[in-house]
Scaffold this motif. Sequence first.
Motif, short mmCIF file in Angstrom:
data_model
loop_
_atom_site.label_atom_id
_atom_site.label_comp_id
_atom_site.label_asym_id
_atom_site.label_seq_id
_atom_site.Cartn_x
_atom_site.Cartn_y
_atom_site.Cartn_z
N ALA A 226 0.80 -1.23 0.00
CA ALA A 226 0.00 0.00 0.00
C ALA A 226 0.83 1.28 0.00
O ALA A 226 0.34 2.34 -0.31
N SER A 227 2.10 1.19 0.35
CA SER A 227 2.97 2.36 0.34
C SER A 227 4.42 1.89 0.28
O SER A 227 4.77 0.86 0.83
N ALA A 228 5.23 2.68 -0.38
CA ALA A 228 6.67 2.37 -0.39
C ALA A 228 7.32 2.81 0.91
O ALA A 228 8.46 2.45 1.19
N ARG A 229 6.62 3.57 1.70
CA ARG A 229 7.15 4.06 2.97
C ARG A 229 6.77 3.11 4.09
O ARG A 229 5.79 3.29 4.79
N ASN A 230 7.57 2.07 4.23
CA ASN A 230 7.34 1.12 5.30
C ASN A 230 8.69 0.70 5.87
O ASN A 230 9.74 1.13 5.40
N GLY A 231 8.68 -0.14 6.87
CA GLY A 231 9.91 -0.54 7.54
C GLY A 231 10.91 -1.21 6.63
O GLY A 231 12.12 -1.02 6.77
N VAL B 163 19.08 15.15 -9.01
CA VAL B 163 18.31 16.09 -9.83
C VAL B 163 18.12 15.52 -11.23
O VAL B 163 17.03 15.62 -11.82
N GLY B 164 19.15 14.90 -11.75
CA GLY B 164 19.06 14.29 -13.08
C GLY B 164 18.02 13.18 -13.12
O GLY B 164 17.23 13.09 -14.07
N GLU B 165 18.00 12.33 -12.11
CA GLU B 165 17.01 11.25 -12.07
C GLU B 165 15.58 11.81 -12.03
O GLU B 165 14.71 11.36 -12.78
N ILE B 166 15.35 12.81 -11.20
CA ILE B 166 14.02 13.42 -11.11
C ILE B 166 13.63 14.03 -12.45
O ILE B 166 12.51 13.86 -12.92
N THR B 167 14.56 14.75 -13.06
CA THR B 167 14.28 15.41 -14.34
C THR B 167 13.98 14.42 -15.45
O THR B 167 12.99 14.58 -16.19
N VAL B 168 14.78 13.38 -15.55
CA VAL B 168 14.57 12.37 -16.59
C VAL B 168 13.22 11.68 -16.41
O VAL B 168 12.46 11.52 -17.37
N LEU B 169 12.91 11.30 -15.19
CA LEU B 169 11.63 10.63 -14.94
C LEU B 169 10.45 11.56 -15.23
O LEU B 169 9.41 11.11 -15.72
N TYR B 170 10.63 12.84 -14.95
CA TYR B 170 9.56 13.80 -15.22
C TYR B 170 9.32 13.95 -16.72
O TYR B 170 8.19 13.89 -17.19
N PHE B 171 10.40 14.13 -17.47
CA PHE B 171 10.25 14.35 -18.91
C PHE B 171 9.87 13.09 -19.68
O PHE B 171 9.31 13.18 -20.76
N LEU B 172 10.17 11.94 -19.14
CA LEU B 172 9.76 10.68 -19.77
C LEU B 172 8.33 10.29 -19.39
O LEU B 172 7.83 9.28 -19.85
N SER C 96 8.22 10.73 -3.96
CA SER C 96 9.36 11.41 -3.36
C SER C 96 10.52 10.46 -3.05
O SER C 96 11.48 10.86 -2.41
N LEU C 97 10.43 9.23 -3.49
CA LEU C 97 11.52 8.28 -3.26
C LEU C 97 12.21 7.98 -4.60
O LEU C 97 11.57 7.57 -5.55
N TYR C 98 13.52 8.20 -4.61
CA TYR C 98 14.31 7.99 -5.81
C TYR C 98 15.53 7.13 -5.48
O TYR C 98 16.06 7.20 -4.36
#
Length: 163
Positions: free
Chosen positions: A5-10, A53-62, A71-73
């Motif tokens: 249900a979420s990637a934010r777990n233990g 920053v590059g990972e965020i940018t690439v994923l955004y433009f793709l 928010s997890l990269y």
Amino acid sequence: MQVFASARNGFFVGLIFVSLGMKCFDLNNKSVSDSGKRKKWLAGSVVFFALYVGEITVLYFLHCKRIDDTSLYISQLLFVPSLFLTSVLFPVKIPVKISVLLRNLSTGMYYLHRPILWWVMFWTENAAVDFIVVSLAAFVICMISYKVKFKNKYYLLKLTLEV
């Protein structure tokens, strides 16, 4: 996501980042503090930040499909420990009272931001406005809770301001 249900777990966040913290502790204790070490970690932080920053940018433009709150990269696994180790090498003289206040604000605002964001999102869909309103509201609520003496006091927003 269907199972957890979420990637934010233990497992996905807690175990990985606690392990990274333990490794940072080992790395910091094994090496000698000198200017060469400072330059190395600072350069590493800059490189890993650019990768982040590059990972965020690439994923955004793709237009990649996003899950959870996006928010997890993967590059955070390099950038966060590098930034932490760099910060340890450049100590800042902060009075204890200010340090405790900042620690309490960090915890209190973290606990408050989701409930406040839930309410704010009813009125706006602008991410910048959401950020500003949530940050200010959480800050004001925390500061009031630190100053006002409540009859039934809850300690989720602060640990202690006395030193």
